[in-house]
Design a protein around this motif. Sequence first.
Motif, mmCIF file in Angstrom:
data_model
loop_
_atom_site.group_PDB
_atom_site.id
_atom_site.type_symbol
_atom_site.label_atom_id
_atom_site.label_comp_id
_atom_site.label_asym_id
_atom_site.label_seq_id
_atom_site.Cartn_x
_atom_site.Cartn_y
_atom_site.Cartn_z
ATOM 1 N N SER A 127 -43.071 -13.560 -57.712
ATOM 2 C CA SER A 127 -43.237 -12.878 -58.790
ATOM 3 C C SER A 127 -41.950 -12.237 -59.509
ATOM 4 O O SER A 127 -40.991 -12.128 -58.890
ATOM 5 N N LYS A 171 -42.168 -17.299 -64.382
ATOM 6 C CA LYS A 171 -43.126 -18.434 -64.544
ATOM 7 C C LYS A 171 -44.208 -18.435 -65.501
ATOM 8 O O LYS A 171 -44.479 -19.187 -66.302
ATOM 9 N N GLY A 218 -52.569 -16.776 -60.740
ATOM 10 C CA GLY A 218 -52.504 -15.258 -60.046
ATOM 11 C C GLY A 218 -53.599 -14.321 -60.772
ATOM 12 O O GLY A 218 -53.899 -13.472 -60.124
ATOM 13 N N TYR A 270 -56.417 -14.283 -58.551
ATOM 14 C CA TYR A 270 -56.603 -13.243 -57.416
ATOM 15 C C TYR A 270 -56.469 -11.773 -57.851
ATOM 16 O O TYR A 270 -57.109 -10.916 -57.122
ATOM 17 N N ARG A 271 -55.847 -11.543 -59.029
ATOM 18 C CA ARG A 271 -55.831 -10.042 -59.484
ATOM 19 C C ARG A 271 -57.321 -9.657 -59.945
ATOM 20 O O ARG A 271 -57.840 -8.740 -59.797
ATOM 21 N N ARG A 331 -53.249 -6.406 -64.819
ATOM 22 C CA ARG A 331 -51.786 -6.114 -64.718
ATOM 23 C C ARG A 331 -51.450 -4.800 -64.132
ATOM 24 O O ARG A 331 -50.089 -4.679 -64.050
ATOM 25 N N GLY A 364 -51.939 -5.492 -58.617
ATOM 26 C CA GLY A 364 -51.128 -6.811 -58.194
ATOM 27 C C GLY A 364 -50.782 -6.713 -56.867
ATOM 28 O O GLY A 364 -50.767 -7.485 -55.894
ATOM 29 N N SER A 366 -52.152 -9.290 -53.664
ATOM 30 C CA SER A 366 -51.429 -10.041 -52.646
ATOM 31 C C SER A 366 -52.204 -9.727 -51.381
ATOM 32 O O SER A 366 -52.089 -10.745 -50.349
ATOM 33 N N ALA A 383 -55.217 -12.202 -51.666
ATOM 34 C CA ALA A 383 -54.499 -13.671 -51.493
ATOM 35 C C ALA A 383 -54.196 -14.182 -50.149
ATOM 36 O O ALA A 383 -54.115 -15.484 -50.019
ATOM 37 N N ARG A 410 -59.155 -17.753 -50.544
ATOM 38 C CA ARG A 410 -58.450 -19.151 -51.075
ATOM 39 C C ARG A 410 -59.311 -20.266 -51.270
ATOM 40 O O ARG A 410 -59.437 -21.104 -52.204
ATOM 41 N N GLY A 415 -48.538 -20.561 -60.220
ATOM 42 C CA GLY A 415 -48.831 -19.857 -59.031
ATOM 43 C C GLY A 415 -47.828 -19.974 -57.997
ATOM 44 O O GLY A 415 -46.858 -19.779 -58.034
ATOM 45 N N ARG A 416 -48.505 -20.061 -56.711
ATOM 46 C CA ARG A 416 -47.638 -19.950 -55.333
ATOM 47 C C ARG A 416 -47.697 -21.150 -54.550
ATOM 48 O O ARG A 416 -46.809 -21.622 -54.094
ATOM 49 N N MET A 448 -49.552 -23.984 -55.950
ATOM 50 C CA MET A 448 -50.194 -25.134 -56.909
ATOM 51 C C MET A 448 -49.636 -26.492 -56.227
ATOM 52 O O MET A 448 -50.418 -27.437 -56.419
ATOM 53 N N ARG A 471 -43.812 -7.453 -51.724
ATOM 54 C CA ARG A 471 -44.802 -8.669 -52.290
ATOM 55 C C ARG A 471 -44.246 -10.038 -51.699
ATOM 56 O O ARG A 471 -45.009 -10.705 -51.037
ATOM 57 N N ARG A 531 -47.582 -14.928 -44.911
ATOM 58 C CA ARG A 531 -49.082 -15.187 -44.474
ATOM 59 C C ARG A 531 -49.114 -16.541 -44.142
ATOM 60 O O ARG A 531 -48.470 -17.513 -44.545
#
Length: 222
Positions: free
Chosen positions: A12, A16, A35, A38-39, A90, A95, A99, A102, A108, A128-129, A131, A179, A186
């Motif tokens: 974060s 990006k 993201g 997931y939000r 936002r 957020g 997390s 996610a 997922r 993303g994280r 991708m 975060r 994870r």
Amino acid sequence: MPETVITIDGPSGAGKGTVCQLVADRLGFHLLDSGALYRLTALAAEIQSVSFDDVEALADVAETMSVKFEVTESGVATLLDGKDVSRAIRQEHVGMNASKVAACQPVRDALLQFQRNFVQAPGLVADGRDMGTTVFPGAAVKVFLTASAEERARRRVLQLDQAGNATDYDAILLDINERDRRDMERNSSPLVAAADALQLDSTEMSIDEVLEVILARVEEGS
Ligand code: DC
């Protein structure tokens, strides 16, 4: 010619979102803000009073929510079940809940195909994280964009200041570190650079410099 996919992953606040938008604009590509999904799941779970410990119920929320990204005059509006939630997703607490959401593998899994469906000619920039590692492992160009936690906290403070919100640098830095830890530790698709990703540390780079490096990489790869 098949659609070109460019993945930009990272923690974060590394820039990006801005960079992905600029790359997509320059190339005339579509954009996926993963993201936001997931939000949206976190917000939908909150609205439906689903517990953040109930993994299966969270996956059900992800599967059944109706999401639309609509291009408007002032940007892209994010609609959840027909309602504009662009600002609501936002919020800081959303957020933080995102997390948690996610970290659930069933969530997922529920979002995987949905994300892949964003691929469209002439190409897609995916933010993303995971991708480059999980969602689009065959992407033509992969970037892993980072910046120090302190620099990311400084940028966040600036952003909040400009929006007229109260800020507390130490609290924001703590939040970023928490975060990061959750995203990296994870078990399900942890935040990690793909082996074939270009690693870019933007701590001392301007957005324009980052953009040019990425566009040069796209040029090389095509
Ligand atoms: O990029 P963001 O802050 O909007 O992401 C919200 C949360 O979702 C964040 O904790 C990381 C997570 N996320 C993820 O696990 N995988 C993605 N592809 C995108 C975001």
